[in-house]
Write an enzyme that holds these catalytic residues in place. Structure first.
Site, PDB file in Angstrom:
ATOM      1  N   LYS A 170       0.857  -1.181   0.000  1.00 54.16           N
ATOM      2  CA  LYS A 170       0.000   0.000   0.000  1.00 54.16           C
ATOM      3  C   LYS A 170       0.896   1.235   0.000  1.00 54.16           C
ATOM      4  O   LYS A 170       1.946   1.238   0.644  1.00 54.16           O
ATOM      5  CB  LYS A 170      -0.881   0.012   1.261  1.00 54.16           C
ATOM      6  CG  LYS A 170      -1.979  -1.034   1.249  1.00 54.16           C
ATOM      7  CD  LYS A 170      -2.874  -0.898   2.461  1.00 54.16           C
ATOM      8  CE  LYS A 170      -3.936  -1.980   2.494  1.00 54.16           C
ATOM      9  NZ  LYS A 170      -4.913  -1.885   1.366  1.00 54.16           N
ATOM     10  N   ARG A 186      -9.839 -11.897   1.247  1.00 51.28           N
ATOM     11  CA  ARG A 186     -10.619 -12.964   0.630  1.00 51.28           C
ATOM     12  C   ARG A 186      -9.910 -14.315   0.733  1.00 51.28           C
ATOM     13  O   ARG A 186     -10.553 -15.353   0.749  1.00 51.28           O
ATOM     14  CB  ARG A 186     -10.940 -12.590  -0.831  1.00 51.28           C
ATOM     15  CG  ARG A 186      -9.729 -12.382  -1.684  1.00 51.28           C
ATOM     16  CD  ARG A 186     -10.034 -11.586  -2.956  1.00 51.28           C
ATOM     17  NE  ARG A 186     -10.375 -10.185  -2.671  1.00 51.28           N
ATOM     18  CZ  ARG A 186     -10.688  -9.288  -3.595  1.00 51.28           C
ATOM     19  NH1 ARG A 186     -10.721  -9.643  -4.876  1.00 51.28           N
ATOM     20  NH2 ARG A 186     -10.971  -8.046  -3.261  1.00 51.28           N
TER      21      ARG A 186
HETATM   22  N1  BES Z   1      -8.236  -4.013   3.870  1.00 52.98           N
HETATM   23  C1  BES Z   1      -8.311  -3.609   2.508  1.00 52.98           C
HETATM   24  C2  BES Z   1      -9.625  -2.888   2.208  1.00 52.98           C
HETATM   25  C3  BES Z   1      -9.843  -1.546   2.862  1.00 52.98           C
HETATM   26  C4  BES Z   1      -9.417  -0.393   2.235  1.00 52.98           C
HETATM   27  C5  BES Z   1     -10.523  -1.444   4.054  1.00 52.98           C
HETATM   28  C6  BES Z   1      -9.650   0.834   2.814  1.00 52.98           C
HETATM   29  C7  BES Z   1     -10.749  -0.219   4.634  1.00 52.98           C
HETATM   30  C8  BES Z   1     -10.313   0.930   4.007  1.00 52.98           C
HETATM   31  C9  BES Z   1      -8.200  -4.798   1.584  1.00 52.98           C
HETATM   32  O1  BES Z   1      -7.420  -5.840   2.028  1.00 52.98           O
HETATM   33  C10 BES Z   1      -7.594  -4.311   0.315  1.00 52.98           C
HETATM   34  O2  BES Z   1      -6.462  -3.960   0.329  1.00 52.98           O
HETATM   35  N2  BES Z   1      -8.379  -4.311  -0.760  1.00 52.98           N
HETATM   36  C11 BES Z   1      -7.933  -3.884  -2.028  1.00 52.98           C
HETATM   37  C12 BES Z   1      -8.448  -4.891  -3.015  1.00 52.98           C
HETATM   38  C13 BES Z   1      -7.773  -4.866  -4.350  1.00 52.98           C
HETATM   39  C14 BES Z   1      -6.315  -5.230  -4.212  1.00 52.98           C
HETATM   40  C15 BES Z   1      -8.461  -5.844  -5.261  1.00 52.98           C
HETATM   41  C16 BES Z   1      -8.499  -2.498  -2.298  1.00 52.98           C
HETATM   42  O3  BES Z   1      -9.562  -2.178  -1.759  1.00 52.98           O
HETATM   43  O4  BES Z   1      -7.886  -1.740  -3.017  1.00 52.98           O
HETATM   44 MN    MN Z   2      -5.369  -5.616   1.531  1.00 52.62          MN
END
Ligand code: BES
Ligand code: MN
Ligand code: ZN
Length: 497
Positions: free
Chosen positions: A271, A345
């Site tokens: 991230k 997931r």
């Molecule tokens: N934990 C995150 C989702 C999230 C983002 C929760 C912001 C709360 C606030 C999740 O694991 C994630 O990183 N999701 C990605 C998915 C993508 C890689 C398909 C996302 O949301 O960008």
């Molecule tokens: Mn994630």
């Protein structure tokens, strides 16, 4: 800085209680039914009603004397949500006047379908206990402490309302437990810590708790949980809590599965720094499930409920999993990892497949801070909900509306499932395009739930936290889902379909 609040709010009895009554903005005088209450507090309710700045608008608070508070109800029939807000303002006023007990006398003076319902007292108590919560202080020697002080006792002259107050306290305490877990920083709240919290809760409330270790999880074929957790110095685990009522009637058997990523760096699909801050909240699904279990056991609900928490920390290290890894999941489905940041997931998939095979529930609900995309789509106002079972959908929608934890239906079709098919394995964990990515998450999970079991997936990435303080919620985790799941269990206990 938020003001100091009560250390505890609970139901009980007290002779020195402040009287809390309610009145609409259209009432010209105090209703006759409040005469005795007004006399008992030396005319304080009448004083409160005639204060020049008090109009009886919804959520308005008027203090009559040190024994009387009047809540405004507005001119429309008040809803549970409105009553929660009023409760939130009420607790602030009570604390400011130094009250140690409150006698809630509201239900009979309402109009509309809530009149005389325990739900009125429940909603007010929920609002009070939710608004009273503050993040545990991690302040040290460089700041002055501001500890919460005192206890507030809630009572009511009406038996049904007393039951409602107790239920409201238990449900809001459940949300607050989820908030406590959620707000604990990730250097403390790692998978092993979550397991210890679950064990302690089980001991405290008469539940069973078993923890599947990282080694056992790997041996049993949980490739998703293993891969996501292997980069961390804190090994992953699967926590299983069970509530079995004394009299089990062969009714429904519920399973709740909560995403419990104690920290989400994104892994090698790292991230960017701004996106990482706040990822300690990536265990709010698991926290909501734990909170719900606390309420279910405290209320001794007559329904068997299982909680399954796949716990892992998604880190970067020489042992961490990579994009391009292909892993085999608990049910034998193979997954091409295209993005290590779509980790939720992967751990949920193993937990769902394990739950279907080992627990054989009649209903299965997973709850997760799964995607940033659902926040773009729906904001912080509700959770996304995917379910192909009409009855379960209806239950969740109704319960969510009443609890003020709304869910909104999103689609899950064959097309979405087909989109998850991969080049080098059965499916990938994230498609090459970001199109509809909260739906991709749901579609991915559908490969791990046995199709005959009614299933709902709830993405709480939006409402799990709030950036600014509101009447009910201090900035931070909201505990969203704890009350929704507990009330869903209560509903299914009475009416399984
Ligand atoms: N934990 C995150 C989702 C999230 C983002 C929760 C912001 C709360 C606030 C999740 O694991 C994630 O990183 N999701 C990605 C998915 C993508 C890689 C398909 C996302 O949301 O960008
Ligand atoms: Mn994630
Ligand atoms: Zn995540």
């Amino acid at each position: 800085m938020r003001r100091t609040m009560y250390r505890t709010i609970r139901t009980g009895s007290s002779r020195r209680a402040v009287t809390v009554a309610a009145i609409t903005s259209t009432a010209k005088r105090l209703p006759a039914s409040l005469k005795a209450a007004n006399d008992a507090c030396e005319g304080g309710l009448e004083v409160a009603r005639t204060r020049p700045d008090f109009a009886g608008n919804l959520g308005e608070i008027s203090i009559g004397n040190d024994q009387a508070i009047l809540i405004g109800l507005g001119d429309a029939t008040p809803t549970r949500t409105a009553l929660r807000t009023a409760g939130g303002r009420l607790v602030v006023a009570l604390h400011a006047m130094g009250a140690s007990a409150a006698r809630i006398d509201v239900a009979p003076h309402l109009t509309g379908p809530l009149k005389n319902k325990p739900a009125v007292a429940q909603a007010i108590a929920e609002g009070m206990v939710l608004a009273n919560w503050r993040q545990e202080s991690w302040r040290g020697t460089a700041s002055k402490g501001d500890p919460a002080t005192g206890t507030l006792i809630l009572t009511s002259p009406h038996g049904g309302s007393r039951g409602g107050l107790r239920r409201g306290c238990i449900l809001a305490d459940a949300a607050n437990e989820a908030r406590r877990l959620g707000s604990t920083p990730p250097n403390i709240a790692h998978p092993g810590w979550i397991a210890r919290q679950a064990r302690a809760m089980a001991r405290r409330l008469g539940m069973q708790c078993t923890v599947i270790s990282a080694a056992k999880a790997k041996e049993s074929g949980m490739g998703g949980l293993t891969a996501v957790g292997q980069g961390s110095e804190h090994p992953p685990c699967l926590v299983h809590l069970t509530w079995k009522p004394k009299r089990s009637s062969g009714g429904p058997k519920l399973a709740f599965v909560g995403k419990t990523i104690t920290y989400d760096t994104g892994g090698y699909s790292l991230k960017i720094s701004n996106g990482m801050k706040g990822m300690k909240y990536d265990m709010c699904g698991g926290a909501a499930v734990m909170g719900a279990m606390q309420a279910i056991a405290s209320l001794k609900l007559p329904i068997e409920v299982h909680a399954v928490l796949p716990c892992a920390e998604n880190m970067v290290s020489e042992r961490a999993y990579r994009p391009d890894d292909i892993i085999k999941m608990f049910n034998g489905v193979t997954v091409e990892v295209t993005n290590t940041d779509a980790e939720g997931r992967l751990v949920l998939a193993d937990a769902l497949a394990w739950t279907c095979r080992k627990i054989k529930p009649t209903h299965i609900i997973d709850i997760a801070t799964l995607t940033g995309g659902v926040v773009v789509a729906l904001g912080q106002w509700c959770a996304g909900m995917w379910s192909r079972d009409a009855s379960l959908r209806k239950t969740l929608q109704n319960v969510g509306d009443d609890a003020g934890e709304q869910v909104w239906r999103m689609p899950l079709w064959k097309e979405h499932r087909d989109f998850m098919r991969a080049n080098h394995a059965d499916i990938w964990n994230s498609g090459p395009k970001r199109d509809g990515h909260p739906i991709q998450g749901a579609a991915f999970l559908s490969y791990f739930v046995e199709p005959e079991i009614p299933w709902a997936h709830i993405d709480i990435a939006g409402p799990a936290t709030t950036e600014s303080s509101t009447d009910l919620y201090a900035a931070g985790p909201t505990g969203f889902g704890a009350r929704l799941l507990a009330e869903t269990a209560a509903t299914l206990a009475v009416d399984p379909d």
